[in-house]
Design an enzyme around this catalytic site. Structure first.
Site, short mmCIF file in Angstrom:
data_model
loop_
_atom_site.label_atom_id
_atom_site.label_comp_id
_atom_site.label_asym_id
_atom_site.label_seq_id
_atom_site.Cartn_x
_atom_site.Cartn_y
_atom_site.Cartn_z
N CYS A 1 0.86 -1.18 0.00
CA CYS A 1 0.00 0.00 0.00
C CYS A 1 0.90 1.23 0.00
CB CYS A 1 -0.93 0.01 1.21
SG CYS A 1 -1.98 1.48 1.30
N HIS B 1 -3.06 -4.77 -10.30
CA HIS B 1 -3.92 -3.69 -10.76
C HIS B 1 -4.29 -3.91 -12.23
CE1 HIS B 1 -3.66 -0.73 -7.43
NE2 HIS B 1 -2.55 -1.40 -7.17
N GLU C 1 -10.61 -0.25 -4.76
CA GLU C 1 -9.52 -0.99 -4.13
C GLU C 1 -10.00 -2.36 -3.66
OE1 GLU C 1 -5.83 -0.01 -1.09
OE2 GLU C 1 -7.34 1.51 -1.54
N CYS D 1 -5.08 5.97 -3.72
CA CYS D 1 -4.44 4.65 -3.72
C CYS D 1 -3.06 4.82 -4.33
CB CYS D 1 -5.28 3.65 -4.52
SG CYS D 1 -4.52 2.01 -4.64
N GLY E 1 -2.18 2.18 -6.89
CA GLY E 1 -3.00 2.43 -8.08
C GLY E 1 -2.44 3.55 -8.92
#
Length: 270
Positions: free
Chosen positions: A74, A151, A200, A209, A212
């Site tokens: 993260c 992703h 997410e 994010c 992301g």
């Protein structure tokens, strides 16, 4: 025993951080993480972050989404933890070793190298990950990137026009993605600028994010849509993403501490 915590956020993506490097913390389970993350009956957060000692780095970071599932990486949480640590650090994660350090504009994180092979995303079967021959309603021909977690990115004329709250969970749980997937819808606004919204995995719609933003920037760079350094603007604010010549992804952005408190694990069944 009351356990101290720090509530933090990166562009509105919020975390409960438990520092187990020197303090005793309860054994973390999926159920306890979900209970603490609950915004009605717990402390409330998008992700719970647990810091632990590490033999491979300065410390280890474990990340649990609000549904209790443990995930590999993260970016926003790494910036928050970098701020909490207060100095440059190498951090062990389930997605690999990364580093964070203070920088102009907040905290800079070296996120590692992107992965593009279909079995490294992972996908259920082999296909081109630069332009995937799949689609969900008006969202089609995405690109896929793993930046510590998986992703899929759709480039669209107007990211705000996409019903991501409805399509996000459908794509996240599609059998094509055996470990589920984070869903990004992005609009290119200039050679150095992208607008982005993210569904997410395990957390839902989020204000920001970090992984992301990294994955979307790399996907756009691979397609030749943008240059090697871009600003990715999410609902919570901007992140600066650079893909260096040594293949390392560097993300820079703000993080903040919101407040501190303590909880009794017995209140959550622990």
């Amino acid at each position: 025993m009351r356990v101290p915590f720090v509530k933090m956020h990166g562009l509105g993506n919020d975390f409960v951080v438990l520092d187990g490097r020197t303090e005793s913390v309860p054994a973390m389970t999926n159920a306890l993480a979900a209970a603490l993350a609950d915004r009605h009956t717990g402390i409330g957060c998008d992700q719970l972050v647990l810091l632990e000692p590490s033999d491979a780095a300065d410390f280890r970071m474990r990340i649990f989404n609000s549904d209790g599932s443990e995930v590999e990486a993260c970016g926003n949480a790494t910036r928050a933890v970098g701020l909490l640590h207060g100095a440059a650090a190498r951090i062990e994660t389930a997605g690999g070793l990364i580093s964070a350090s203070p920088a102009e504009g907040g905290i800079s994180v070296e996120m590692g190298q992107p992965r593009f092979d279909w079995d490294r995303i992972p996908l259920a079967y082999a296909m081109d990950t630069l332009t995937m021959p799949v689609g969900w309603e008006d969202l089609d021909a995405p690109t896929a990137v793993n930046v510590g977690n998986p992703h899929v990115i759709f480039f669209v004329p107007d990211t705000d026009a996409v019903d991501l709250a409805r399509l996000g969970p459908e794509i996240e749980h599609d059998p094509l993605f055996p470990e589920r997937i984070n869903v990004n819808v992005a609009t290119i606004t200039a050679r150095d600028s992208i607008r982005l919204r993210v569904w997410e995995r395990g957390a839902g719609l989020t204000r920001a994010c970090g992984t992301g933003a990294c994955a979307t920037a790399i996907g756009a760079m691979r397609r030749g849509l943008v240059d090697r350094a871009v600003t990715v603007t999410l609902p919570g604010g901007p992140l600066r993403i650079e893909w260096r010549d040594d293949d390392e992804i560097v993300m820079t952005g703000a993080a903040a501490e919101s407040f501190r408190g303590a909880f009794d694990p017995a209140d959550y069944g622990a």
